[in-house]
Each structure stands twice: as C-alpha cells, then as structure tokens.
Design a protein around this motif. Structure first.
Motif, PDB file in Angstrom:
ATOM      1  N   ASP A  39       0.820  -1.218   0.000  1.00 10.62           N
ATOM      2  CA  ASP A  39       0.000   0.000   0.000  1.00 10.62           C
ATOM      3  C   ASP A  39       0.851   1.264   0.000  1.00 10.62           C
ATOM      4  O   ASP A  39       2.039   1.247   0.341  1.00 10.62           O
ATOM      5  CB  ASP A  39      -0.909   0.025   1.235  1.00 10.62           C
ATOM      6  CG  ASP A  39      -2.130  -0.861   1.052  1.00 10.62           C
ATOM      7  OD1 ASP A  39      -2.148  -1.684   0.119  1.00 10.62           O
ATOM      8  OD2 ASP A  39      -3.077  -0.735   1.856  1.00 10.62           O
ATOM      9  N   ASP A  40       0.170   2.355  -0.333  1.00  6.96           N
ATOM     10  CA  ASP A  40       0.725   3.714  -0.254  1.00  6.96           C
ATOM     11  C   ASP A  40       1.831   3.972  -1.272  1.00  6.96           C
ATOM     12  O   ASP A  40       2.829   4.644  -0.976  1.00  6.96           O
ATOM     13  CB  ASP A  40       1.208   4.053   1.172  1.00  6.96           C
ATOM     14  CG  ASP A  40       0.083   3.991   2.202  1.00  6.96           C
ATOM     15  OD1 ASP A  40      -1.022   3.542   1.855  1.00  6.96           O
ATOM     16  OD2 ASP A  40       0.296   4.399   3.355  1.00  6.96           O
ATOM     17  N   HIS A 105      -5.957   3.145  -4.238  1.00  8.20           N
ATOM     18  CA  HIS A 105      -5.979   3.243  -2.769  1.00  8.20           C
ATOM     19  C   HIS A 105      -6.514   4.623  -2.380  1.00  8.20           C
ATOM     20  O   HIS A 105      -6.170   5.147  -1.334  1.00  8.20           O
ATOM     21  CB  HIS A 105      -4.553   3.018  -2.250  1.00  8.20           C
ATOM     22  CG  HIS A 105      -4.424   2.820  -0.766  1.00  8.20           C
ATOM     23  ND1 HIS A 105      -5.345   2.152   0.001  1.00  8.20           N
ATOM     24  CD2 HIS A 105      -3.439   3.201   0.100  1.00  8.20           C
ATOM     25  CE1 HIS A 105      -4.935   2.140   1.270  1.00  8.20           C
ATOM     26  NE2 HIS A 105      -3.794   2.778   1.362  1.00  8.20           N
ATOM     27  N   HIS A 109      -5.935   9.294   0.444  1.00 11.46           N
ATOM     28  CA  HIS A 109      -5.922   8.458   1.642  1.00 11.46           C
ATOM     29  C   HIS A 109      -6.882   8.950   2.728  1.00 11.46           C
ATOM     30  O   HIS A 109      -6.521   9.001   3.917  1.00 11.46           O
ATOM     31  CB  HIS A 109      -4.496   8.363   2.203  1.00 11.46           C
ATOM     32  CG  HIS A 109      -4.184   7.065   2.893  1.00 11.46           C
ATOM     33  ND1 HIS A 109      -4.623   6.775   4.169  1.00 11.46           N
ATOM     34  CD2 HIS A 109      -3.495   5.975   2.498  1.00 11.46           C
ATOM     35  CE1 HIS A 109      -4.189   5.574   4.518  1.00 11.46           C
ATOM     36  NE2 HIS A 109      -3.505   5.067   3.521  1.00 11.46           N
ATOM     37  N   HIS A 238       3.488  -2.412   3.024  1.00  8.79           N
ATOM     38  CA  HIS A 238       3.562  -1.054   2.485  1.00  8.79           C
ATOM     39  C   HIS A 238       4.853  -0.879   1.678  1.00  8.79           C
ATOM     40  O   HIS A 238       5.833  -1.594   1.899  1.00  8.79           O
ATOM     41  CB  HIS A 238       3.484  -0.018   3.626  1.00  8.79           C
ATOM     42  CG  HIS A 238       2.136   0.049   4.261  1.00  8.79           C
ATOM     43  ND1 HIS A 238       1.713  -0.885   5.181  1.00  8.79           N
ATOM     44  CD2 HIS A 238       1.100   0.910   4.084  1.00  8.79           C
ATOM     45  CE1 HIS A 238       0.470  -0.595   5.555  1.00  8.79           C
ATOM     46  NE2 HIS A 238       0.075   0.491   4.910  1.00  8.79           N
ATOM     47  N   PRO A 332      -0.832   9.051   4.875  1.00  8.56           N
ATOM     48  CA  PRO A 332      -0.764   8.481   6.211  1.00  8.56           C
ATOM     49  C   PRO A 332      -0.654   6.972   6.163  1.00  8.56           C
ATOM     50  O   PRO A 332      -1.039   6.362   5.165  1.00  8.56           O
ATOM     51  CB  PRO A 332      -2.089   8.908   6.845  1.00  8.56           C
ATOM     52  CG  PRO A 332      -2.673   9.926   5.941  1.00  8.56           C
ATOM     53  CD  PRO A 332      -2.103   9.685   4.587  1.00  8.56           C
ATOM     54  N   HIS A 334      -1.115   2.936   6.895  1.00 12.70           N
ATOM     55  CA  HIS A 334      -2.169   1.949   7.058  1.00 12.70           C
ATOM     56  C   HIS A 334      -3.242   1.955   5.993  1.00 12.70           C
ATOM     57  O   HIS A 334      -3.039   2.386   4.889  1.00 12.70           O
ATOM     58  CB  HIS A 334      -2.848   2.127   8.405  1.00 12.70           C
ATOM     59  CG  HIS A 334      -3.437   0.838   8.929  1.00 12.70           C
ATOM     60  ND1 HIS A 334      -4.029  -0.108   8.157  1.00 12.70           N
ATOM     61  CD2 HIS A 334      -3.520   0.380  10.205  1.00 12.70           C
ATOM     62  CE1 HIS A 334      -4.459  -1.099   8.927  1.00 12.70           C
ATOM     63  NE2 HIS A 334      -4.158  -0.848  10.167  1.00 12.70           N
TER      64      HIS A 334
HETATM   65 ZN   LIG Z   1      -2.670   3.186   3.094  1.00 13.36          ZN
END
Ligand SMILES: [Zn+2]
Length: 334
Positions: A39-40, A105, A109, A238, A332, A334
């Motif tokens: 992610d991210d 995603h 965010h 991540h 951010p 998560h």
């Molecule tokens: Zn995320």
C-alpha cells in the motif's frame, strides 16, 4: 486462443487436484498461498526527493523481481503532485515494467469513517486518473480497490453507497487477511536512518522480522479457525524502505512457512472470499475478523503475538511530532 486452451487444461487439472485433495483432511488448492499487496505507492511515509524515491522503488521492486513474486501495489496519486510529476509517474511504471499489478488506494488516503461519502467517492474517482491509462497501455485494467485504514464506512448506508459506486466502476474490494503491522515499524525505521542511527535501524529491522516470523503463523491458525481449513491469504504490506531492505528476509519467512506468493486474483478465487463481510462500523478491522463475525467463529486472540512495546512507543512519538507537510502531504500509514 493458445492461452485459452491452456487455461482450460489447467482448470481441468486443478479440478482433478482439488477433487483428490477433498478426500483427505480437506486442504484446498488455495492452502499455502498468499497474495502480497503493497500500500501507499509510490512511497510509504514522508515525501522524498525523487532520487531517494527512485532508489527505494528500485530496491523494493528489484527484490520482488529477484524472488519472482507476483504482487500488487495500491496507489495514492496525490503523491505524484510535485514539480517532477513525470518522474513520480515513472515510479509506477517501474512496477508495471516488472510485470506487477496496480490498484486504487484513493487519491489522498481519506478515512470513510469521518469523510462524507460523496466527498470520499470524488477522492477515489480522482485516484486512478494516472494509473488507469498507464495500465491500459500494457493491456491491464485497474480493478482492485484497497480501503485506506481498512475503514469501510461507519453506517450501512455509507458503505452500500460507496460499494455500489465501486462495483459500477469495475472495482472489487481487496480485503486483508494477514498483516504484520509493518507501517508501525516503518516510520521509526525511516527516522533512525534519517538520523544516521544505524544501530537503532538494525534493531528495528530485527524486531520487525522477528514479529513477522511469529505473526504469520498466527494468521494461518486464525484462518483455519474461521474456515475450518487454511484459506489463501491476502497480506498487507507497504511500499516502505523497511520492506525494500527486508525482501530477502521476508522471502525466508515465507519459505519457512511454505507460503507461495500468488496474484491477488488467484488468492481471491478462494471460495473463502465469497463469505459475506457483515461488519459495519468505524473500525478498520481486517477481514478474518469480519468473516469470523459472519460465521460466528472466534479468532485465537489469546495467542496473538504482541508488538514490541518500544516500537509502538517510538511510532506514537513520531506521530505526535509530525511536522507540517511541505511539498505534498505524505500519505498516512495503514
Ligand atoms: Zn494506506
């Protein structure tokens, strides 16, 4: 044509294998598999100069390639908004050139728990403006959505409104059924490296790998407790420096666990993922917990490994000391 024929043949073989296995202790073709999801993207954590972002992506994607893993990265396109936008977009191209997949995603965010649903939808719609055409040039379609913070809507109305929009736009929700709190280790790791504290960075990385080696088997037990057999897992990670620096060690952990990486599409073909997710509420629960609620099962919480206290404290201290974002807000965790 040829690929189709092979697919048909493979389906036949898999059916035969699944049939043979069904006679035994009910393992499935999906047992021992895991989809690795990052992610991210393009970069987890604070905004970095392009040279650093390039190096991180090269190490992470190069590691994934070295192990011949399929993987998918979930993008926050807000991270592309900088003077050097074409070079930021090239970070995503690096993933696609490695044969890896990308998903949405959201743009910036947001949390669906505290964002009005129409505002949230507009943000997600803005989240594939660059990625979708990038994938199209490679014959790929963006069709996976990962909820930021795993928060799926505080009310049934909000959730149904958003998931109706998702389905109408060809998206499926990418659940999470395995995780190792990597984001909580990643910020203190970045901080240690930034301060030039190599000993602390090494300590955090060792603690991360030790925790991962203990929490992965816990999720396997938890999955078996929910479904009465081991499902294919979807592992949340991540696109962090920590994971870039840990790919070989993570590969050793997967190998020791006899877990084989598969694509997200392959993992999601496990009938376990047809289980309804009936959770509605403000928390970002992962999906084994949601499925357990639906199936009236309970997870083995008492044996769940605990995060090292010093890492939790270090991460919390950094959260509290977050400076105002400069060039662009960092996505951010998560
Ligand atoms: Zn995320």
């Amino acid at each position: 044509m040829g690929a189709q024929g092979f697919g048909g043949f493979r389906r036949l073989v898999l059916t035969a294998v699944a049939g043979a296995l069904a006679i035994g202790a009910a393992p499935t073709a999906h047992a021992g598999t895991v989809a690795l999801t990052f992610d991210d993207l393009p970069i987890f954590g604070k905004f970095r100069p392009i040279a650093e972002a390039d190096a991180l992506t090269d190490t992470l994607v190069g590691g994934i390639e070295r192990h011949h893993w399929p993987a998918i990265g979930f993008v926050n396109e807000i991270q592309l908004e900088a003077a050097d936008k074409p070079r930021r977009i090239a970070l995503l191209t690096r993933w696609l050139d490695a044969g890896l997949d990308l998903g949405n995603h959201s743009y910036s965010h947001p949390s669906l728990t505290n964002t009005p649903v129409e505002t949230y939808i507009a943000d997600v719609a803005r989240g594939d403006v660059v990625t979708r055409p990038l994938m199209a040039t490679r014959g790929k379609t963006e069709h996976w959505y990962r909820y930021p913070f795993l928060e799926t809507g505080p009310t049934l109305a909000a959730r149904q409104r958003f998931e109706g929009w998702l389905a109408a736009h060809g998206y499926r929700v990418a659940p999470v059924t395995m995780e190792n709190s990597d984001w909580q280790f990643a910020e203190p790791y970045d901080d240690a490296l930034r301060r030039g504290d190599a000993a602390q960075a090494a300590h955090i990385r060792a603690a991360y790998l030790d925790f991962t080696a203990r929490v992965v088997p816990w999720y396997r037990q938890a999955g078996a407790a929910v479904f009465g057999r081991e499902p294919a897992f979807v592992f949340l990670l991540h696109a962090s420096q920590l994971n870039a620096d840990s790919i070989d060690a993570l590969a050793d952990i997967l190998k020791a666990q006899d877990l084989t990486p598969v694509t997200l599409d392959q993992a999601m073909a496990d009938p376990a993922y047809r289980t309804a997710d009936t959770y509605v509420g403000p928390d970002g629960e992962e999906w084994l917990e949601r499925f357990a609620t639906t199936l009236h099962k309970s997870l083995p919480w008492s044996t769940m490994p605990q995060m090292p206290a010093d890492i939790v404290a270090a991460d919390a201290a950094l959260e509290g000391a977050q400076p105002a974002p400069t060039q662009t807000p960092a996505a951010p965790a998560h």
